[in-house]
Design a protein around this motif. Structure first.
Motif, PDB file in Angstrom:
ATOM      1  N   GLU A  10       0.846  -1.186   0.000  1.00  0.00           N
ATOM      2  CA  GLU A  10       0.000   0.000   0.000  1.00  0.00           C
ATOM      3  C   GLU A  10       0.881   1.234   0.000  1.00  0.00           C
ATOM      4  OE1 GLU A  10      -3.560   0.176   2.584  1.00  0.00           O
ATOM      5  OE2 GLU A  10      -2.829  -1.737   3.368  1.00  0.00           O
ATOM      6  N   HIS A  11       0.335   2.314  -0.527  1.00  0.00           N
ATOM      7  CA  HIS A  11       1.060   3.583  -0.587  1.00  0.00           C
ATOM      8  C   HIS A  11       0.058   4.713  -0.464  1.00  0.00           C
ATOM      9  CE1 HIS A  11       2.765   7.011  -2.888  1.00  0.00           C
ATOM     10  NE2 HIS A  11       3.835   6.699  -2.198  1.00  0.00           N
ATOM     11  N   LYS A  12       0.289   5.600   0.464  1.00  0.00           N
ATOM     12  CA  LYS A  12      -0.572   6.771   0.633  1.00  0.00           C
ATOM     13  C   LYS A  12       0.288   7.977   0.909  1.00  0.00           C
ATOM     14  CE  LYS A  12      -5.038   4.999   1.822  1.00  0.00           C
ATOM     15  NZ  LYS A  12      -6.198   5.165   2.703  1.00  0.00           N
ATOM     16  N   SER A  13      -0.306   9.158   0.760  1.00  0.00           N
ATOM     17  CA  SER A  13       0.417  10.399   0.974  1.00  0.00           C
ATOM     18  C   SER A  13      -0.412  11.349   1.828  1.00  0.00           C
ATOM     19  CB  SER A  13       0.705  11.065  -0.377  1.00  0.00           C
ATOM     20  OG  SER A  13       1.232  12.358  -0.183  1.00  0.00           O
ATOM     21  N   PHE A  14       0.266  12.091   2.704  1.00  0.00           N
ATOM     22  CA  PHE A  14      -0.418  13.130   3.460  1.00  0.00           C
ATOM     23  C   PHE A  14      -0.862  14.271   2.556  1.00  0.00           C
ATOM     24  CE2 PHE A  14       1.702  11.219   7.216  1.00  0.00           C
ATOM     25  CZ  PHE A  14       0.562  11.004   7.975  1.00  0.00           C
ATOM     26  N   ASP A  15      -0.405  14.287   1.293  1.00  0.00           N
ATOM     27  CA  ASP A  15      -0.887  15.287   0.340  1.00  0.00           C
ATOM     28  C   ASP A  15      -2.364  15.055   0.023  1.00  0.00           C
ATOM     29  OD1 ASP A  15       1.610  16.470   0.190  1.00  0.00           O
ATOM     30  OD2 ASP A  15       2.203  15.317  -1.578  1.00  0.00           O
ATOM     31  N   ARG A  16      -2.840  13.824   0.227  1.00  0.00           N
ATOM     32  CA  ARG A  16      -4.245  13.471  -0.003  1.00  0.00           C
ATOM     33  C   ARG A  16      -4.746  12.640   1.188  1.00  0.00           C
ATOM     34  NH1 ARG A  16      -1.689  12.142  -4.329  1.00  0.00           N
ATOM     35  NH2 ARG A  16      -2.159   9.925  -4.215  1.00  0.00           N
ATOM     36  N   ILE A  33      -3.956   3.111   6.581  1.00  0.00           N
ATOM     37  CA  ILE A  33      -3.116   2.241   5.771  1.00  0.00           C
ATOM     38  C   ILE A  33      -2.752   0.992   6.577  1.00  0.00           C
ATOM     39  CG2 ILE A  33      -1.016   3.491   6.435  1.00  0.00           C
ATOM     40  CD1 ILE A  33       0.000   2.930   3.528  1.00  0.00           C
ATOM     41  N   GLY A  34      -2.834  -0.154   5.937  1.00  0.00           N
ATOM     42  CA  GLY A  34      -2.462  -1.395   6.597  1.00  0.00           C
ATOM     43  C   GLY A  34      -3.242  -1.697   7.855  1.00  0.00           C
ATOM     44  N   GLY A  35      -4.478  -1.237   7.919  1.00  0.00           N
ATOM     45  CA  GLY A  35      -5.299  -1.465   9.105  1.00  0.00           C
ATOM     46  C   GLY A  35      -5.007  -0.498  10.244  1.00  0.00           C
ATOM     47  N   ALA A  36      -4.129   0.464  10.015  1.00  0.00           N
ATOM     48  CA  ALA A  36      -3.768   1.436  11.042  1.00  0.00           C
ATOM     49  C   ALA A  36      -4.156   2.839  10.587  1.00  0.00           C
ATOM     50  CB  ALA A  36      -2.265   1.378  11.315  1.00  0.00           C
ATOM     51  N   THR A  37      -4.208   3.754  11.535  1.00  0.00           N
ATOM     52  CA  THR A  37      -4.438   5.160  11.239  1.00  0.00           C
ATOM     53  C   THR A  37      -3.201   5.929  11.681  1.00  0.00           C
ATOM     54  OG1 THR A  37      -6.822   4.940  11.554  1.00  0.00           O
ATOM     55  CG2 THR A  37      -5.915   7.158  11.678  1.00  0.00           C
TER      56      THR A  37
END
Length: 124
Positions: A10-16, A33-37
Motif C-alpha cells: 500500500e502507498h498513501k500520501s499526506f498530500d491526499r 493504511i495497513g489497518g492502522a491510522t
C-alpha cells in the motif's frame, strides 16, 4: 492467535489525507493504511493543547497516548506528574495519557503520530 501480515503493498500520501480535522492554530491529517491510522499534526506558533484542543476533548489533560516522530519545530510536553520533555526535529517520543503540550518559538511543530490520533481533536 496467528500473526497477521499485509497481503498487498500500500502507498498513501499526506498530500491526499483520508480525513482532515482543523482546530485553533492547528490541523490534523489522517491516513488509513495497513489497518492502522497515522496522523500528521501541524501546530502553529502559539498553539497549546489546553487552549486549542481541550475545549473539544473536555478532559483535564490530553488522554490520547502518542508515539510520534518530530519532523519540525519544537514542542514542549508537560506530563501530569510534572515531567517535561522538549521534543525537537528528529526526536521520537512516547507519551502516555495525561499531558499538555505547546509550541516553543516561532516555527510550526509538525509531528507524525503512529498511535494516538484516531480520536484526537474530535468533539466529544
Amino acid at each position: 492467535m496467528a500473526e497477521e501480515h499485509a497481503t498487498r503493498a500500500e502507498h498513501k500520501s499526506f498530500d491526499r489525507p483520508d480525513e482532515v480535522r482543523e482546530f485553533p492554530l492547528g490541523r490534523l491529517e489522517l491516513i488509513k493504511i495497513g489497518g492502522a491510522t497515522v496522523g500528521r499534526a501541524v501546530f502553529k506558533p502559539g498553539w497549546r493543547w489546553a487552549e486549542s484542543v481541550q475545549p473539544l476533548a473536555k478532559t483535564k489533560s490530553c488522554e490520547a497516548p502518542h508515539f510520534q516522530y518530530h519532523v519540525s519545530g519544537v514542542l514542549l510536553v508537560k506530563m501530569d506528574d510534572g515531567t517535561e520533555l522538549i521534543c525537537r526535529p528528529g526526536d521520537v517520543s512516547l507519551l502516555p495519557s495525561g499531558h499538555d503540550a505547546w509550541v516553543v518559538g516561532d516555527e510550526a511543530a509538525v509531528v507524525v503520530d503512529f498511535q494516538g490520533m484516531i480520536d484526537y481533536a474530535r468533539a466529544s
